[in-house]
Design a protein around this motif. Structure first.
Motif, PDB file in Angstrom:
ATOM      1  N   MET A 174       0.849  -1.184   0.000  1.00 32.09           N
ATOM      2  CA  MET A 174       0.000   0.000   0.000  1.00 32.09           C
ATOM      3  C   MET A 174       0.888   1.239   0.000  1.00 32.09           C
ATOM      4  O   MET A 174       2.047   1.198   0.431  1.00 32.09           O
ATOM      5  N   ASN A 175       0.347   2.316  -0.513  1.00 29.80           N
ATOM      6  CA  ASN A 175       0.977   3.618  -0.375  1.00 29.80           C
ATOM      7  C   ASN A 175       0.648   4.122   1.024  1.00 29.80           C
ATOM      8  O   ASN A 175      -0.532   4.279   1.364  1.00 29.80           O
ATOM      9  N   LEU A 176       1.649   4.339   1.850  1.00 32.23           N
ATOM     10  CA  LEU A 176       1.391   4.658   3.250  1.00 32.23           C
ATOM     11  C   LEU A 176       0.796   6.046   3.454  1.00 32.23           C
ATOM     12  O   LEU A 176       0.271   6.336   4.525  1.00 32.23           O
ATOM     13  N   LEU A 177       0.833   6.894   2.416  1.00 32.54           N
ATOM     14  CA  LEU A 177       0.206   8.215   2.513  1.00 32.54           C
ATOM     15  C   LEU A 177      -1.243   8.176   2.063  1.00 32.54           C
ATOM     16  O   LEU A 177      -2.127   8.705   2.735  1.00 32.54           O
ATOM     17  N   THR A 178      -1.507   7.513   0.933  1.00 31.50           N
ATOM     18  CA  THR A 178      -2.862   7.507   0.375  1.00 31.50           C
ATOM     19  C   THR A 178      -3.652   6.261   0.772  1.00 31.50           C
ATOM     20  O   THR A 178      -4.875   6.248   0.617  1.00 31.50           O
ATOM     21  N   THR A 179      -2.971   5.216   1.227  1.00 29.85           N
ATOM     22  CA  THR A 179      -3.506   3.890   1.566  1.00 29.85           C
ATOM     23  C   THR A 179      -3.997   3.125   0.343  1.00 29.85           C
ATOM     24  O   THR A 179      -4.650   2.098   0.484  1.00 29.85           O
ATOM     25  N   SER A 180      -3.705   3.609  -0.871  1.00 34.99           N
ATOM     26  CA  SER A 180      -4.089   2.859  -2.068  1.00 34.99           C
ATOM     27  C   SER A 180      -3.229   1.604  -2.169  1.00 34.99           C
ATOM     28  O   SER A 180      -2.040   1.615  -1.848  1.00 34.99           O
TER      29      SER A 180
END
Length: 221
Positions: free
Chosen positions: A162-168
């Motif tokens: 996951m992208n830890l900033l966007t959670t995508s």
């Protein structure tokens, strides 16, 4: 607690699988942040846990280790290179910038107290049907765990899903802010890819049932 594979369970500790720990047979792998203790203990109340193992001793993996070990009266295991950090609780020791605001936040709010390590693990050791794989880079002594018979891999933080900033959702390298040696970590990613894992269990992000995503990801390196 989600059954991922035979005798392998995921315990999501944050929404969207942002932080996870795992149970393999009678072993708890990782322990989230300091406030994760009750979630973990409630999740494993019907399981017999005899050992607690760390992939590495960062704040979002050792946070409730002391609580778990003290409550269940079980030993803590990790690699030799993570032992000092696991025991003294100085979880940002290996960060490139330990004085960064986020680093300080993690140490103050997420990290748990240290706990004695009774045994250290090295490449080729076996725990609960898994082989220990040394995967340094994100931290000095990071470990992953691989079960060859069904291709199940406990990744730790060598990669995130996951992208830890966007959670995508999607495969990513761990953030440089928390990674001791990015180039060494990339070598560890390639090392894990050579195992041809089929089920990847991450410290951050949902479990991945690999359908070529990992092979595509490593072409970036």
């Amino acid at each position: 607690m989600k059954n991922i594979a035979p005798d392998v369970y995921q315990i999501p500790l944050f929404p969207r699988n942002a932080i996870n720990c795992y149970v393999v047979e009678d072993i708890l792998i990782d322990a989230g942040i300091r406030s994760s203790g009750n979630i973990i203990l409630n999740s494993i109340q019907n399981k017999t846990i005899t050992k607690h193992v760390l992939t590495h001793a960062h704040a979002d993996h050792q946070g409730s280790s002391k609580t778990i070990c003290d409550t269940l009266q079980i030993p803590l295991w990790c690699s030799a290179l993570e032992k000092e950090t696991a025991e003294n609780g100085n979880v940002i020791f290996g960060y490139p910038n330990p004085n960064h605001l986020i680093s300080k936040f993690q140490k103050k709010c997420w990290a748990g107290k240290g706990h004695p390590v009774s045994h250290t693990l090295k490449e080729g050791d076996h725990i609960a049907g898994f082989t220990v794989i040394e995967t340094p880079g994100h931290s000095h002594g990071h470990l992953s765990f691989f079960r060859e018979k069904d291709g199940t891999l406990i990744v730790g933080d060598v990669m995130t899903n996951m992208n830890l900033l966007t959670t995508s959702v999607g495969l990513h390298e761990p953030p440089q802010l928390f990674t001791t040696n990015q180039e060494l970590n990339r070598k560890s990613i390639k090392k894990l890819a050579l195992l041809k894992p089929k089920i990847l269990c991450f410290g951050h992000g949902p479990v991945l049932f690999n359908n070529g995503e990992l092979e595509k990801f490593i072409t970036k390196f």
